[in-house]
Design a protein around this motif. Structure first.
Motif, PDB file in Angstrom:
ATOM      1  N   ALA A 235       7.031   1.903   6.852  1.00 50.60           N
ATOM      2  CA  ALA A 235       6.668   3.143   7.304  1.00 50.60           C
ATOM      3  C   ALA A 235       6.255   4.164   6.020  1.00 50.60           C
ATOM      4  CB  ALA A 235       7.805   4.056   8.010  1.00 50.60           C
ATOM      5  N   VAL A 236       5.137   4.929   6.150  1.00 50.16           N
ATOM      6  CA  VAL A 236       4.911   5.596   5.021  1.00 50.16           C
ATOM      7  C   VAL A 236       5.960   6.711   4.920  1.00 50.16           C
ATOM      8  CG1 VAL A 236       3.235   7.591   4.302  1.00 50.16           C
ATOM      9  CG2 VAL A 236       2.433   5.580   5.532  1.00 50.16           C
ATOM     10  N   ALA A 237       6.537   6.745   3.558  1.00 45.17           N
ATOM     11  CA  ALA A 237       7.367   7.764   3.204  1.00 45.17           C
ATOM     12  C   ALA A 237       6.791   8.777   2.120  1.00 45.17           C
ATOM     13  CB  ALA A 237       8.615   6.647   2.556  1.00 45.17           C
TER      14      ALA A 237
ATOM     15  N   SER B  33       1.663  14.377  -0.225  1.00 45.43           N
ATOM     16  CA  SER B  33       0.410  14.877   0.460  1.00 45.43           C
ATOM     17  C   SER B  33       0.068  14.302   1.778  1.00 45.43           C
ATOM     18  CB  SER B  33      -0.975  15.252  -0.367  1.00 45.43           C
ATOM     19  OG  SER B  33      -1.215  13.795  -0.654  1.00 45.43           O
ATOM     20  N   GLU B  34       0.745  12.919   1.783  1.00 51.51           N
ATOM     21  CA  GLU B  34       0.346  12.189   3.204  1.00 51.51           C
ATOM     22  C   GLU B  34       1.379  12.984   4.487  1.00 51.51           C
ATOM     23  OE1 GLU B  34      -1.253   9.805   5.348  1.00 51.51           O
ATOM     24  OE2 GLU B  34      -1.195   9.043   3.210  1.00 51.51           O
ATOM     25  N   THR B  35       0.424  13.465   5.476  1.00 50.51           N
ATOM     26  CA  THR B  35       1.239  14.103   6.324  1.00 50.51           C
ATOM     27  C   THR B  35       1.217  13.117   7.636  1.00 50.51           C
ATOM     28  OG1 THR B  35      -0.915  14.798   7.363  1.00 50.51           O
ATOM     29  CG2 THR B  35       0.322  16.426   5.634  1.00 50.51           C
ATOM     30  N   LYS B  36       0.708  11.956   7.831  1.00 51.61           N
ATOM     31  CA  LYS B  36       0.720  11.262   9.013  1.00 51.61           C
ATOM     32  C   LYS B  36       1.754  10.262   8.845  1.00 51.61           C
ATOM     33  CE  LYS B  36      -4.344  10.597   9.486  1.00 51.61           C
ATOM     34  NZ  LYS B  36      -5.606   9.757   9.369  1.00 51.61           N
ATOM     35  N   ARG B  37       2.512  10.085  10.077  1.00 51.80           N
ATOM     36  CA  ARG B  37       3.734   9.415   9.977  1.00 51.80           C
ATOM     37  C   ARG B  37       3.409   7.910  10.603  1.00 51.80           C
ATOM     38  NH1 ARG B  37       5.245  12.752   6.808  1.00 51.80           N
ATOM     39  NH2 ARG B  37       6.749  14.303   7.394  1.00 51.80           N
ATOM     40  N   GLN B  38       3.019   7.301   9.705  1.00 53.33           N
ATOM     41  CA  GLN B  38       2.456   5.887  10.122  1.00 53.33           C
ATOM     42  C   GLN B  38       3.582   4.820   9.760  1.00 53.33           C
ATOM     43  OE1 GLN B  38      -0.702   5.502   7.141  1.00 53.33           O
ATOM     44  NE2 GLN B  38      -2.381   6.188   8.432  1.00 53.33           N
TER      45      GLN B  38
ATOM     46  N   GLY C 158       0.811  -1.251  -0.047  1.00 56.27           N
ATOM     47  CA  GLY C 158       0.023   0.016  -0.077  1.00 56.27           C
ATOM     48  C   GLY C 158       1.078   1.224  -0.017  1.00 56.27           C
ATOM     49  N   HIS C 159       0.593   2.180   0.809  1.00 56.55           N
ATOM     50  CA  HIS C 159       1.537   3.453   1.133  1.00 56.55           C
ATOM     51  C   HIS C 159       2.917   3.168   1.977  1.00 56.55           C
ATOM     52  CE1 HIS C 159      -2.104   6.103   0.311  1.00 56.55           C
ATOM     53  NE2 HIS C 159      -1.629   5.555  -0.630  1.00 56.55           N
ATOM     54  N   PHE C 160       2.873   1.961   2.402  1.00 50.03           N
ATOM     55  CA  PHE C 160       4.098   1.535   3.289  1.00 50.03           C
ATOM     56  C   PHE C 160       5.581   1.567   2.275  1.00 50.03           C
ATOM     57  CE2 PHE C 160       0.686   0.602   6.391  1.00 50.03           C
ATOM     58  CZ  PHE C 160       1.364   1.293   7.488  1.00 50.03           C
ATOM     59  N   SER C 161       6.656   1.906   2.928  1.00 54.60           N
ATOM     60  CA  SER C 161       7.829   1.364   2.218  1.00 54.60           C
ATOM     61  C   SER C 161       8.537   0.377   3.338  1.00 54.60           C
ATOM     62  CB  SER C 161       8.726   2.381   2.068  1.00 54.60           C
ATOM     63  OG  SER C 161       8.228   3.295   1.150  1.00 54.60           O
TER      64      SER C 161
END
Length: 77
Positions: A49-51, A58-63, A28-31
């Protein structure tokens, strides 16, 4: 080998051919950032983590996540 930019886990065959061990669709959005293989359970543990610098500016959350994969089936457990 994990690719932060391609968002997948790659393997290298003995002839140098690159193969997808875990495809981008499974992240998904994770690396992937780090990995550990548990050979007793045949589980590939991946710290991810989302990078946003990669493909999602535009992704601001640090998941973050710890993901468990079956490397033979390219499947998230």
């Amino acid at each position: 080998m994990g690719s932060v930019y391609k968002q997948k886990v790659l393997g290298i065959e003995s002839d140098g051919t690159e193969i997808d061990v875990i495809s981008q669709e499974n992240f998904g959005h994770f690396s992937p950032l780090g990995m550990e293989m548990d050979y007793q359970t045949n589980t590939l543990w991946v710290c991810a983590a989302v990078a946003p610098i990669v493909k999602h500016p535009s992704e601001t959350k640090r998941q973050t996540a710890v993901l468990a994969f079956d490397p033979n089936g390219n499947l998230l457990r």
